[in-house]
Design a protein around this motif. Structure first.
Motif, PDB file in Angstrom:
ATOM      1  N   PRO A  53     -42.066  47.023 -89.041  1.00 12.26           N
ATOM      2  CA  PRO A  53     -42.997  47.852 -88.277  1.00 12.26           C
ATOM      3  C   PRO A  53     -42.250  48.810 -87.348  1.00 12.26           C
ATOM      4  N   GLU A  54     -42.989  49.702 -86.749  1.00 13.04           N
ATOM      5  CA  GLU A  54     -42.407  50.565 -85.727  1.00 13.04           C
ATOM      6  C   GLU A  54     -41.892  49.692 -84.577  1.00 13.04           C
ATOM      7  N   ILE A  55     -40.844  50.157 -83.915  1.00 12.20           N
ATOM      8  CA  ILE A  55     -40.240  49.370 -82.839  1.00 12.20           C
ATOM      9  C   ILE A  55     -41.249  49.051 -81.742  1.00 12.20           C
ATOM     10  N   SER A  56     -42.190  49.956 -81.507  1.00  9.22           N
ATOM     11  CA  SER A  56     -43.202  49.738 -80.464  1.00  9.22           C
ATOM     12  C   SER A  56     -44.274  48.740 -80.889  1.00  9.22           C
ATOM     13  N   ASP A  57     -44.199  48.253 -82.126  1.00 14.35           N
ATOM     14  CA  ASP A  57     -45.264  47.418 -82.675  1.00 14.35           C
ATOM     15  C   ASP A  57     -44.794  46.002 -82.988  1.00 14.35           C
ATOM     16  N   HIS A  58     -43.777  45.508 -82.284  1.00 16.25           N
ATOM     17  CA  HIS A  58     -43.328  44.133 -82.451  1.00 16.25           C
ATOM     18  C   HIS A  58     -44.129  43.223 -81.505  1.00 16.25           C
ATOM     19  N   LEU A  59     -44.660  42.124 -82.045  1.00 18.32           N
ATOM     20  CA  LEU A  59     -45.503  41.222 -81.267  1.00 18.32           C
ATOM     21  C   LEU A  59     -44.828  39.873 -81.060  1.00 18.32           C
ATOM     22  N   THR A  60     -45.260  39.164 -80.020  1.00 17.93           N
ATOM     23  CA  THR A  60     -44.826  37.777 -79.840  1.00 17.93           C
ATOM     24  C   THR A  60     -45.637  36.878 -80.777  1.00 17.93           C
ATOM     25  N   VAL A  61     -45.152  35.660 -80.957  1.00 19.84           N
ATOM     26  CA  VAL A  61     -45.892  34.673 -81.740  1.00 19.84           C
ATOM     27  C   VAL A  61     -47.254  34.408 -81.097  1.00 19.84           C
ATOM     28  N   GLU A  62     -47.276  34.331 -79.778  1.00 18.40           N
ATOM     29  CA  GLU A  62     -48.550  34.098 -79.085  1.00 18.40           C
ATOM     30  C   GLU A  62     -49.540  35.224 -79.366  1.00 18.40           C
ATOM     31  N   ASP A  63     -49.065  36.487 -79.355  1.00 19.24           N
ATOM     32  CA  ASP A  63     -49.934  37.617 -79.675  1.00 19.24           C
ATOM     33  C   ASP A  63     -50.526  37.457 -81.069  1.00 19.24           C
ATOM     34  N   LEU A  64     -49.664  37.119 -82.024  1.00 15.06           N
ATOM     35  CA  LEU A  64     -50.112  36.966 -83.405  1.00 15.06           C
ATOM     36  C   LEU A  64     -51.167  35.863 -83.514  1.00 15.06           C
ATOM     37  N   VAL A  65     -50.915  34.722 -82.886  1.00 16.41           N
ATOM     38  CA  VAL A  65     -51.852  33.603 -82.958  1.00 16.41           C
ATOM     39  C   VAL A  65     -53.202  33.988 -82.359  1.00 16.41           C
ATOM     40  N   ASN A  66     -53.195  34.654 -81.220  1.00 18.20           N
ATOM     41  CA  ASN A  66     -54.457  35.016 -80.575  1.00 18.20           C
ATOM     42  C   ASN A  66     -55.256  36.016 -81.408  1.00 18.20           C
ATOM     43  N   ILE A  67     -54.561  36.965 -82.038  1.00 18.69           N
ATOM     44  CA  ILE A  67     -55.258  37.920 -82.908  1.00 18.69           C
ATOM     45  C   ILE A  67     -55.830  37.204 -84.127  1.00 18.69           C
ATOM     46  N   ALA A  68     -55.062  36.274 -84.698  1.00 18.71           N
ATOM     47  CA  ALA A  68     -55.528  35.517 -85.852  1.00 18.71           C
ATOM     48  C   ALA A  68     -56.762  34.683 -85.500  1.00 18.71           C
ATOM     49  N   LEU A  69     -56.760  34.053 -84.328  1.00 18.21           N
ATOM     50  CA  LEU A  69     -57.908  33.261 -83.902  1.00 18.21           C
ATOM     51  C   LEU A  69     -59.147  34.135 -83.732  1.00 18.21           C
ATOM     52  N   LYS A  70     -58.956  35.318 -83.200  1.00 18.66           N
ATOM     53  CA  LYS A  70     -60.080  36.247 -83.034  1.00 18.66           C
ATOM     54  C   LYS A  70     -60.638  36.651 -84.394  1.00 18.66           C
ATOM     55  N   CYS A  71     -59.744  36.914 -85.354  1.00 19.96           N
ATOM     56  CA  CYS A  71     -60.184  37.302 -86.698  1.00 19.96           C
ATOM     57  C   CYS A  71     -60.924  36.152 -87.388  1.00 19.96           C
ATOM     58  N   TRP A  72     -60.438  34.927 -87.196  1.00 13.57           N
ATOM     59  CA  TRP A  72     -61.060  33.761 -87.827  1.00 13.57           C
ATOM     60  C   TRP A  72     -62.410  33.437 -87.186  1.00 13.57           C
ATOM     61  N   GLY A  73     -62.490  33.690 -85.888  1.00 15.33           N
ATOM     62  CA  GLY A  73     -63.751  33.471 -85.182  1.00 15.33           C
ATOM     63  C   GLY A  73     -63.817  32.198 -84.371  1.00 15.33           C
ATOM     64  N   SER A  74     -62.749  31.390 -84.427  1.00 15.69           N
ATOM     65  CA  SER A  74     -62.732  30.148 -83.655  1.00 15.69           C
ATOM     66  C   SER A  74     -61.328  29.585 -83.657  1.00 15.69           C
ATOM     67  N   GLY A  75     -61.119  28.498 -82.881  1.00 12.80           N
ATOM     68  CA  GLY A  75     -59.835  27.818 -82.897  1.00 12.80           C
ATOM     69  C   GLY A  75     -59.092  27.899 -81.579  1.00 12.80           C
ATOM     70  N   THR A  76     -58.099  27.011 -81.430  1.00 15.75           N
ATOM     71  CA  THR A  76     -57.250  26.969 -80.246  1.00 15.75           C
ATOM     72  C   THR A  76     -55.815  26.696 -80.675  1.00 15.75           C
ATOM     73  N   TRP A  77     -54.883  26.832 -79.735  1.00 11.03           N
ATOM     74  CA  TRP A  77     -53.495  26.500 -80.043  1.00 11.03           C
ATOM     75  C   TRP A  77     -52.885  25.719 -78.884  1.00 11.03           C
ATOM     76  N   VAL A  78     -51.831  24.947 -79.226  1.00 10.25           N
ATOM     77  CA  VAL A  78     -51.125  24.165 -78.217  1.00 10.25           C
ATOM     78  C   VAL A  78     -49.621  24.377 -78.396  1.00 10.25           C
ATOM     79  N   TYR A  79     -48.913  24.323 -77.297  1.00 14.05           N
ATOM     80  CA  TYR A  79     -47.456  24.458 -77.331  1.00 14.05           C
ATOM     81  C   TYR A  79     -46.826  23.127 -77.715  1.00 14.05           C
ATOM     82  N   THR A  80     -45.943  23.152 -78.730  1.00 19.45           N
ATOM     83  CA  THR A  80     -45.303  21.915 -79.196  1.00 19.45           C
ATOM     84  C   THR A  80     -43.785  22.030 -79.229  1.00 19.45           C
TER      85      THR A  80
END
Length: 358
Positions: A268-295
């Motif tokens: 991707p463009e250099i300005s478009d690199h995301l953290t894992v947390e960003d990716l997870v939160n976007i995925a949860l929004k797309c799915w419509g539900s869910g949570t995550w925990v730090y392990t």
């Protein structure tokens, strides 16, 4: 000329040998090549997961398939020589960082010796052939700074997977200089590039210890997503981004081997690199539900915390650029996993056609 027109001109009716065709990226690649009218021969192990994309698409793809290990040098060479491909795409690999800590020797054997085997097979071909070797963004000596790595930066690798892929890059360079030297192209008619893609996401990936499959498995079972490294930054991209980059590189390599030969980053463009947390939160929004925990914990195997790629070379020489931003890549991926099993093939083709039309 659009990329789709160039791809049809370059691949329709041409013989394309694909290692790793049963894997996540390989399955998408042979689906694209089938849409373009190529004659495909795949060489790989059986897919490990019963839900693998290959199991859904293989019966509808016009392809030959050899199930074997790329470390089986003689059988691999015979397969290549008998097929006489116009193009070789080498994707077969042990592709997992965490698994490489458990099987380091095998990881080096598959990723380094396997690469040497396919290049030796290409060396024996009598016909013209363009070769694209897929490595990874992790081939660089990663100092974990905000610097975005370029193709001429120092190679390295902390973990066995990264180091094995950096070693594979050295194998490619050696074959390019020793046997596929551009100054003698008229005699051997072989040209090779290496492609270094960022963190690839998309439908059909069920690998262990990858974030998207972990997300999907958790959401399908209504369990919290276990996240080891929420602050890690990665060059996330949809699988169709690098695959069209590989196809573009192959087409141009076939036409202009002296100009195109070398290594290329795809991300991707250099300005478009995301953290894992960003990716997870976007995925949860797309799915419509869910949570995550730090392990995460201090005893887990080392994984890079920060990795960025510079894609200026691919943009300037190949005229390739990403068409989807990271959010769109995640949305396309989650939408794929929402499909019913009977709809997977047509939905995969629809995503390919949609992407090529962008």
């Amino acid at each position: 000329m659009s990329n789709k027109d160039l791809f049809i001109r370059s691949y329709k009716g041409k013989k394309v040998f694909v290692t790793g065709h049963t894997g996540f990226k390989g399955s998408w690649l042979i689906t694209i090549l089938n849409c373009l009218g190529a004659k495909i021969l795949g060489y790989a192990l059986e897919p490990e997961n019963p839900q693998s994309l290959y199991r859904y698409i293989s019966s509808d793809i016009n392809q030959g398939s050899i199930i074997d290990d790329i470390r089986n040098r003689d059988r691999l060479i015979n397969a290549v020589l008998n097929f006489e491909p116009d193009y070789i795409f080498h994707l077969a690999a042990q592709p997992l960082v965490r698994l490489s800590y458990s099987i380091p020797s095998e990881t080096f054997d598959v990723n380094v010796t396997g690469t040497a085997n396919i290049l030796e097979a290409a060396k024996m071909l009598k016909n013209k052939c363009s070769i694209i070797v897929i490595t990874t963004d992790k081939v660089y000596e990663n100092k974990e700074t905000t610097y975005a790595y370029r193709e001429d930066d120092t190679l390295g690798g902390y973990d066995p997977y990264s180091a094995s892929k950096a070693a594979a890059e050295i194998v490619v360079s050696s074959f390019r200089n020793s046997f596929f030297n551009i100054n003698n192209y008229g005699a051997h008619q072989k040209a090779v590039i290496s492609a270094r893609a960022g963190n690839v996401i998309g439908g059909g990936d069920w690998s262990k210890d990858r974030i998207i499959p972990d997300i999907i498995r958790s959401m399908q079972t209504s369990q919290p997503i276990e996240v080891r490294n929420p602050n890690s930054v990665r060059p996330w991209q949809h699988v169709l981004e690098p695959l069209t980059g590989y196809l573009l590189a192959g087409a141009l390599l076939n036409e202009n081997p002296g100009l195109i030969s070398g290594a290329y980053n795809f991300g991707p463009e250099i300005s478009d690199h995301l953290t894992v947390e960003d990716l997870v939160n976007i995925a949860l929004k797309c799915w419509g539900s869910g949570t995550w925990v730090y392990t995460g914990n201090e005893s887990q195997p080392h994984e890079a915390g920060l990795l960025k790629l510079n894609i200026d070379k691919a943009k300037s020489i190949l005229h390739w650029q990403p068409k989807l931003n990271s959010t769109q890549a995640i949305e396309w991926t989650i939408d794929w996993y929402k499909q019913k099993p009977d709809d997977i093939l047509i939905y995969t083709i629809n995503q390919i056609e949609h992407y090529l039309a962008l």
